[in-house]
Design a protein around this motif. Sequence first.
Motif, PDB file in Angstrom:
ATOM      1  N   VAL A   1      -7.233   0.297   3.034  1.00  0.00           N
ATOM      2  CA  VAL A   1      -6.048  -0.557   3.127  1.00  0.00           C
ATOM      3  C   VAL A   1      -6.207  -1.510   4.313  1.00  0.00           C
ATOM      4  O   VAL A   1      -6.529  -1.077   5.421  1.00  0.00           O
ATOM      5  CB  VAL A   1      -4.774   0.289   3.291  1.00  0.00           C
TER       6      VAL A   1
ATOM      7  N   LEU B   1      -1.256   1.839  -4.203  1.00  0.00           N
ATOM      8  CA  LEU B   1      -2.406   2.730  -4.105  1.00  0.00           C
ATOM      9  C   LEU B   1      -2.839   3.234  -5.476  1.00  0.00           C
ATOM     10  O   LEU B   1      -4.040   3.340  -5.766  1.00  0.00           O
ATOM     11  CB  LEU B   1      -2.092   3.900  -3.179  1.00  0.00           C
TER      12      LEU B   1
ATOM     13  N   PRO C   1       0.945   3.737   8.469  1.00  0.00           N
ATOM     14  CA  PRO C   1       1.669   4.289   7.312  1.00  0.00           C
ATOM     15  C   PRO C   1       2.994   4.893   7.745  1.00  0.00           C
ATOM     16  O   PRO C   1       3.056   5.607   8.751  1.00  0.00           O
ATOM     17  CB  PRO C   1       0.718   5.370   6.788  1.00  0.00           C
TER      18      PRO C   1
ATOM     19  N   ALA D   1       0.825  -1.209   0.000  1.00  0.00           N
ATOM     20  CA  ALA D   1       0.000   0.000   0.000  1.00  0.00           C
ATOM     21  C   ALA D   1       0.855   1.253   0.000  1.00  0.00           C
ATOM     22  O   ALA D   1       0.511   2.257   0.620  1.00  0.00           O
ATOM     23  CB  ALA D   1      -0.948  -0.006   1.190  1.00  0.00           C
TER      24      ALA D   1
ATOM     25  N   ARG E   1      -4.374   7.466  -0.412  1.00  0.00           N
ATOM     26  CA  ARG E   1      -5.244   6.680   0.482  1.00  0.00           C
ATOM     27  C   ARG E   1      -6.615   7.325   0.628  1.00  0.00           C
ATOM     28  O   ARG E   1      -7.651   6.642   0.622  1.00  0.00           O
ATOM     29  CB  ARG E   1      -4.608   6.547   1.877  1.00  0.00           C
TER      30      ARG E   1
ATOM     31  N   GLU F   1       1.280   9.361  -0.226  1.00  0.00           N
ATOM     32  CA  GLU F   1       0.489   8.202   0.172  1.00  0.00           C
ATOM     33  C   GLU F   1      -0.817   8.626   0.846  1.00  0.00           C
ATOM     34  O   GLU F   1      -1.869   8.012   0.617  1.00  0.00           O
ATOM     35  CB  GLU F   1       1.308   7.301   1.100  1.00  0.00           C
ATOM     36  N   ARG F   2      -0.762   9.666   1.661  1.00  0.00           N
ATOM     37  CA  ARG F   2      -1.977  10.136   2.326  1.00  0.00           C
ATOM     38  C   ARG F   2      -3.029  10.555   1.302  1.00  0.00           C
ATOM     39  O   ARG F   2      -4.210  10.177   1.396  1.00  0.00           O
ATOM     40  CB  ARG F   2      -1.663  11.307   3.253  1.00  0.00           C
TER      41      ARG F   2
END
Length: 541
Positions: free
Chosen positions: A116, A11, A33, A6, A106, A102-103
């Motif tokens: 996730v 993602l 994370p 992830a 997500r 990534e935030r």
Amino acid sequence: MLIAGAGPVGLTAAIELSRRGVGCRIVDPVLEPPLYAKAVGVQPRTLEVFEGMGVLQSILDAGTPMRGQFVFVNGRQVSRLDLVLPADVPFGYLLVPQYETERVLREELARRGVGVERGVRLAGFEQDADGVTATLSGAYGEQVVRADFLVGADGAHSVVRKGLGLTFEGAAFAEQYMLGDVEVNWSLPPGYAVRSMHQRDDGVTDDLLVAIPLPGRGRYRMTMLVPPELSAPAPGSADGSGSKDDVAHGFSGGAAPELHHIQAVLDRLSPEPVVATNPRWSSVFRISHRIVDRYAGPEGSPRVFVAGDAAHIHPPTGAQGMNTGIQDAHNLAWKLAIAVTGDAADGLLDSYDAERRPVGEEVVGRTVRNARAGITADSSDPEFAVRRDAQLLIDYAGSPLVVGDASSSAGRRAPDARGLTRAAVTEPFRLFTLLGRGGHTLLIYIGGDGATDVETLAAAADEAAHGHLDVYVVTAPDTEPIATVLPVIGDAAGDFAAQYGAVGTSVFLVRPDGHLAFASTGSDAGAADGVVAALRRTFRQ
């Protein structure tokens, strides 16, 4: 669909599948994370990808522009690179800590109803002609699940890569490095990276500082050589730690650098006296350069794929790694979505390896060559180097999905165009805002005396694409209004014609990833056959 990993790559794959209506699960063994900036550079080409995914604004809000780089050798400035992209490129370079990328991804995935599954590890898998049987391990114990396909975005130590039995040839750099996210109060202009080296009389670099700007006042990610007291044996080394097959790449679990370690390097190599403060995190890491022998398996009917660090690892020079991985996932996901619906032509999924592995090989080779000399070191043409490192020159000419000879632009990135108009829209707009990026787009240009039966062409293409197609007619400023039920876009500024080389009647087939599958300029003769032939390489007949 099952996705292992992830990070940004996994993602991206999950978002692209979800927005095409494909159900997926994404699992990651890490409970929370990560909050370190492993990757920080987002290339212009990736920003184009993010625009199509619908996350561009959030990414821009989380970043800061990268404007260039100063290079110092033995305390003297030897060069300054200003990252100025040509006017036809819609985005510049952006610096965003990986945890922020990534935030954003997500949150976008969650808006699509997919979360996730953390603390869940892919323990193993078996594939057959109809799908993949995977074993997941988590707090609940082991669970056996069935999926049509498995995407391995599980990093340099990939379980998926090992399960496929892929080779991962390459080597490790002897040097170890330390990273630190700190603030400094020097007078250098914001948005510029700093590369400062000490070189011996024989030209060998024996001390190094690289400072990459991050969002925040005076905040940088510092990269330095590791001092002896933090050095640790590499996996498979003579002290018996690990095995010879271990990949020496990534963050170390040993002692983390402290602020005084970072300050000591700054005292030696900073271009001016400076004090480091407010550390967020630090770590020691190693670098290897490796690439798999194949991005999927088995050939002919692949059900399992690797992307990102699971397929290729290399030095971080030029911020190529995460961006290459995101574009791996972007290339793969639209093809998987077609395969899930049963509309895929034979060989569509094999094209992932055919298109992306040459890109990975080029990136690995170039970043290794440039690891010590810095970006643009292997090119005397600054504009070429900037476009290449911005990942704007990736070309799939020769791909089994592309129709066109060497003189055609087929396979290249479809350029943006400005100054477009359409009825009921009061302001000019860009071509990229028009492209949905969910399916293919057919652009039929009519200019001057050019004319064609656009609706017959559109109907033939739509049938070949099984309905996964948007069609637009683009007209030159001097063209009489066209009687058609198709949407008409005006090339009021002539920029579309300039960017695409369009004259008379020209036809362009744009894939969901923004590359041209077919291009014909100046004549409609054979254009319909060419478009249909290109689509039949993607979609079943």
